[in-house]
Design a protein around this motif. Structure first.
Motif, PDB file in Angstrom:
ATOM      1  N   ALA A   1       9.843 -15.919 -20.589  1.00 39.62           N
ATOM      2  CA  ALA A   1       9.450 -14.998 -19.421  1.00 39.62           C
ATOM      3  C   ALA A   1      10.515 -14.301 -18.849  1.00 39.62           C
ATOM      4  O   ALA A   1      10.760 -13.160 -18.628  1.00 39.62           O
ATOM      5  CB  ALA A   1       8.622 -15.604 -18.301  1.00 39.62           C
ATOM      6  N   PRO A   2      11.644 -15.023 -18.534  1.00 34.93           N
ATOM      7  CA  PRO A   2      12.933 -14.324 -17.670  1.00 34.93           C
ATOM      8  C   PRO A   2      13.487 -13.142 -18.409  1.00 34.93           C
ATOM      9  O   PRO A   2      13.758 -12.289 -17.781  1.00 34.93           O
ATOM     10  CB  PRO A   2      13.790 -15.702 -17.582  1.00 34.93           C
ATOM     11  CG  PRO A   2      13.248 -17.031 -17.735  1.00 34.93           C
ATOM     12  CD  PRO A   2      11.983 -16.456 -18.849  1.00 34.93           C
ATOM     13  N   PHE A   3      13.428 -13.310 -19.691  1.00 35.16           N
ATOM     14  CA  PHE A   3      13.890 -12.186 -20.442  1.00 35.16           C
ATOM     15  C   PHE A   3      13.076 -10.751 -20.219  1.00 35.16           C
ATOM     16  O   PHE A   3      13.796  -9.935 -19.781  1.00 35.16           O
ATOM     17  CB  PHE A   3      14.031 -12.303 -22.192  1.00 35.16           C
ATOM     18  CG  PHE A   3      14.241 -11.090 -22.834  1.00 35.16           C
ATOM     19  CD1 PHE A   3      15.660 -10.996 -23.266  1.00 35.16           C
ATOM     20  CD2 PHE A   3      13.613 -10.198 -23.339  1.00 35.16           C
ATOM     21  CE1 PHE A   3      16.361  -9.924 -24.031  1.00 35.16           C
ATOM     22  CE2 PHE A   3      13.908  -9.342 -24.206  1.00 35.16           C
ATOM     23  CZ  PHE A   3      15.384  -8.911 -24.414  1.00 35.16           C
ATOM     24  N   ASP A   4      11.707 -10.728 -20.609  1.00 37.46           N
ATOM     25  CA  ASP A   4      10.755  -9.691 -20.287  1.00 37.46           C
ATOM     26  C   ASP A   4      10.939  -9.289 -18.694  1.00 37.46           C
ATOM     27  O   ASP A   4      10.996  -7.937 -18.483  1.00 37.46           O
ATOM     28  CB  ASP A   4       9.547 -10.249 -20.727  1.00 37.46           C
ATOM     29  CG  ASP A   4       9.623 -10.436 -22.320  1.00 37.46           C
ATOM     30  OD1 ASP A   4       9.523  -9.307 -22.996  1.00 37.46           O
ATOM     31  OD2 ASP A   4       9.723 -11.501 -22.706  1.00 37.46           O
ATOM     32  N   ILE A   5      10.894 -10.346 -17.972  1.00 37.91           N
ATOM     33  CA  ILE A   5      10.683 -10.144 -16.319  1.00 37.91           C
ATOM     34  C   ILE A   5      11.937  -9.397 -16.078  1.00 37.91           C
ATOM     35  O   ILE A   5      11.819  -8.579 -15.039  1.00 37.91           O
ATOM     36  CB  ILE A   5      10.178 -11.234 -15.674  1.00 37.91           C
ATOM     37  CG1 ILE A   5       9.130 -11.850 -16.052  1.00 37.91           C
ATOM     38  CG2 ILE A   5      10.522 -10.929 -14.121  1.00 37.91           C
ATOM     39  CD1 ILE A   5       7.602 -10.934 -15.936  1.00 37.91           C
ATOM     40  N   GLY A   6      13.056  -9.835 -16.343  1.00 34.36           N
ATOM     41  CA  GLY A   6      14.151  -9.208 -16.181  1.00 34.36           C
ATOM     42  C   GLY A   6      14.441  -7.867 -16.452  1.00 34.36           C
ATOM     43  O   GLY A   6      14.651  -7.059 -15.549  1.00 34.36           O
ATOM     44  N   PHE A   7      13.959  -7.467 -17.729  1.00 32.82           N
ATOM     45  CA  PHE A   7      13.852  -6.098 -17.927  1.00 32.82           C
ATOM     46  C   PHE A   7      12.987  -5.266 -17.128  1.00 32.82           C
ATOM     47  O   PHE A   7      13.138  -4.156 -16.695  1.00 32.82           O
ATOM     48  CB  PHE A   7      13.668  -5.996 -19.279  1.00 32.82           C
ATOM     49  CG  PHE A   7      14.973  -5.823 -20.445  1.00 32.82           C
ATOM     50  CD1 PHE A   7      15.526  -4.651 -20.695  1.00 32.82           C
ATOM     51  CD2 PHE A   7      15.361  -7.005 -21.005  1.00 32.82           C
ATOM     52  CE1 PHE A   7      16.919  -4.771 -21.579  1.00 32.82           C
ATOM     53  CE2 PHE A   7      16.554  -7.132 -21.524  1.00 32.82           C
ATOM     54  CZ  PHE A   7      17.156  -5.842 -21.950  1.00 32.82           C
ATOM     55  N   MET A   8      11.695  -5.820 -17.059  1.00 28.42           N
ATOM     56  CA  MET A   8      10.675  -5.255 -16.345  1.00 28.42           C
ATOM     57  C   MET A   8      11.325  -4.798 -14.734  1.00 28.42           C
ATOM     58  O   MET A   8      11.168  -3.808 -14.262  1.00 28.42           O
ATOM     59  CB  MET A   8       9.356  -5.865 -16.229  1.00 28.42           C
ATOM     60  CG  MET A   8       8.730  -5.897 -17.412  1.00 28.42           C
ATOM     61  SD  MET A   8       7.610  -7.317 -17.894  1.00 28.42           S
ATOM     62  CE  MET A   8       6.605  -7.180 -16.346  1.00 28.42           C
ATOM     63  N   ASP A   9      11.684  -5.805 -14.076  1.00 23.84           N
ATOM     64  CA  ASP A   9      12.160  -5.661 -12.761  1.00 23.84           C
ATOM     65  C   ASP A   9      13.379  -4.709 -12.715  1.00 23.84           C
ATOM     66  O   ASP A   9      13.515  -3.983 -11.711  1.00 23.84           O
ATOM     67  CB  ASP A   9      12.772  -6.938 -12.233  1.00 23.84           C
ATOM     68  CG  ASP A   9      11.433  -7.977 -11.997  1.00 23.84           C
ATOM     69  OD1 ASP A   9      10.140  -7.478 -11.786  1.00 23.84           O
ATOM     70  OD2 ASP A   9      11.731  -9.099 -11.630  1.00 23.84           O
ATOM     71  N   HIS A  10      14.243  -4.583 -13.808  1.00 25.71           N
ATOM     72  CA  HIS A  10      15.315  -3.591 -13.791  1.00 25.71           C
ATOM     73  C   HIS A  10      14.669  -2.380 -13.990  1.00 25.71           C
ATOM     74  O   HIS A  10      15.186  -1.261 -13.292  1.00 25.71           O
ATOM     75  CB  HIS A  10      15.996  -3.906 -14.897  1.00 25.71           C
ATOM     76  CG  HIS A  10      17.209  -3.178 -15.226  1.00 25.71           C
ATOM     77  ND1 HIS A  10      18.423  -2.950 -14.362  1.00 25.71           N
ATOM     78  CD2 HIS A  10      17.399  -1.923 -16.070  1.00 25.71           C
ATOM     79  CE1 HIS A  10      19.255  -2.008 -14.751  1.00 25.71           C
ATOM     80  NE2 HIS A  10      18.669  -1.609 -15.791  1.00 25.71           N
ATOM     81  N   GLU A  11      13.590  -2.268 -14.801  1.00 24.22           N
ATOM     82  CA  GLU A  11      12.959  -0.842 -14.962  1.00 24.22           C
ATOM     83  C   GLU A  11      12.536  -0.386 -13.874  1.00 24.22           C
ATOM     84  O   GLU A  11      12.695   0.928 -13.102  1.00 24.22           O
ATOM     85  CB  GLU A  11      12.140  -0.650 -16.243  1.00 24.22           C
ATOM     86  CG  GLU A  11      12.905  -1.061 -17.518  1.00 24.22           C
ATOM     87  CD  GLU A  11      13.664   0.084 -18.020  1.00 24.22           C
ATOM     88  OE1 GLU A  11      13.801   1.020 -17.290  1.00 24.22           O
ATOM     89  OE2 GLU A  11      14.107   0.094 -19.178  1.00 24.22           O
ATOM     90  N   PHE A  12      11.794  -1.132 -12.939  1.00 25.11           N
ATOM     91  CA  PHE A  12      10.915  -0.527 -11.846  1.00 25.11           C
ATOM     92  C   PHE A  12      12.035  -0.386 -10.953  1.00 25.11           C
ATOM     93  O   PHE A  12      11.588   0.465  -9.891  1.00 25.11           O
ATOM     94  CB  PHE A  12      10.113  -1.681 -11.390  1.00 25.11           C
ATOM     95  CG  PHE A  12       8.632  -1.903 -12.339  1.00 25.11           C
ATOM     96  CD1 PHE A  12       7.738  -0.561 -12.284  1.00 25.11           C
ATOM     97  CD2 PHE A  12       8.328  -2.892 -12.884  1.00 25.11           C
ATOM     98  CE1 PHE A  12       6.809  -0.569 -13.043  1.00 25.11           C
ATOM     99  CE2 PHE A  12       6.952  -3.243 -13.557  1.00 25.11           C
ATOM    100  CZ  PHE A  12       6.522  -1.824 -13.507  1.00 25.11           C
TER     101      PHE A  12
END
Length: 237
Positions: A91-102
């Motif tokens: 999860a940290p990988f995907d959540i990190g990218f999602m938070d970065h995009e938002f």
């Protein structure tokens, strides 16, 4: 409980180095049953896909050139995941990218503020310590056919992860015994009083499977053999 099994594909491994999401795949599950609702989109990252990442997912710059930017799909994506428990492998990988995009477009909270997060990789490591726990290994371990998975793809991986999650977190976790209310007060390992079957009690009736039932049983074992290598019911001890 509403759960969303989620996966992303990206241009590289670190959003802090300017890497972006290029594919999002989500499938919805309510009450541990898939609803057939899903969210899937490819995204133009406005940058090149690294060669190493391309070898993993096979998504080219040319393919992405006419796809929407993240800000164009952000609200629809946010609405789909909001309030759900996200099931993500690492999860940290995907959540990190999602938070970065938002964060790039502004106006959105961090994912963990609006969603629960279940990391299936962390769970798998606790359940199978000292073993490899990537998605392919887990598929083999749980007898899931992923032969159609030649390259990583967000939606396909989310669908496979849904199967892995259900099998990995399902099944019988405790054995319910008669008089369980009494057993709560016993020390662990205390079996309590052993009660003998009354003398003269008639023997239990044994009902054998008929020919058709045996045929169905063998067909089921054939299927298990195909998926897992060999079923335990055919192992001679």
């Amino acid at each position: 409980m509403r759960q969303v099994i989620l996966d992303t594909e990206t241009t590289g491994i670190d959003p802090k180095q300017g890497h972006r999401i290029i594919e999002i795949g989500c499938v919805e599950m309510i009450g541990r049953k898939l609803t057939k609702r899903h969210f899937h989109v490819y995204i133009n990252p406005d940058r090149e896909v690294e060669a190493e990442a391309f070898r993993v997912h096979g998504i080219s710059d040319e393919f992405l050139s006419d796809k929407p930017r993240f800000h164009e799909i952000a609200q629809e994506f946010f609405d789909f995941i909001k309030g759900a428990e996200l099931i993500i492998h690492n999860a940290p990988f995907d959540i990190g990218f999602m938070d970065h995009e938002f964060a790039r477009i502004g106006g959105y909270p961090k994912t963990a503020e609006v969603c629960g997060v279940f990391d299936s990789l962390v769970y798998a490591r606790k359940k199978h310590p000292g073993q490899k726990n990537n998605l392919d290994i887990l598929c083999r371990r749980y007898g899931i056919d992923n032969s159609h998975r030649e390259l990583h793809g967000a939606l396909l991986d989310a669908e496979i992860l849904a199967d892995v999650y259900l099998l990995m977190t399902g099944g019988q976790t405790s054995l319910g015994l008669a008089n369980s209310s009494d057993s709560d007060s016993k020390e662990e390992g205390d079996v309590g009083e052993i009660r003998r079957v009354a003398a003269g009690r008639p023997a239990l009736k044994v009902i054998k499977a008929n020919e058709n039932e045996m045929k169905v049983h063998e067909e089921r074992l054939d299927l298990i053999d195909k998926k897992s290598g060999q079923s335990v019911w055919r192992i001679k001890h």
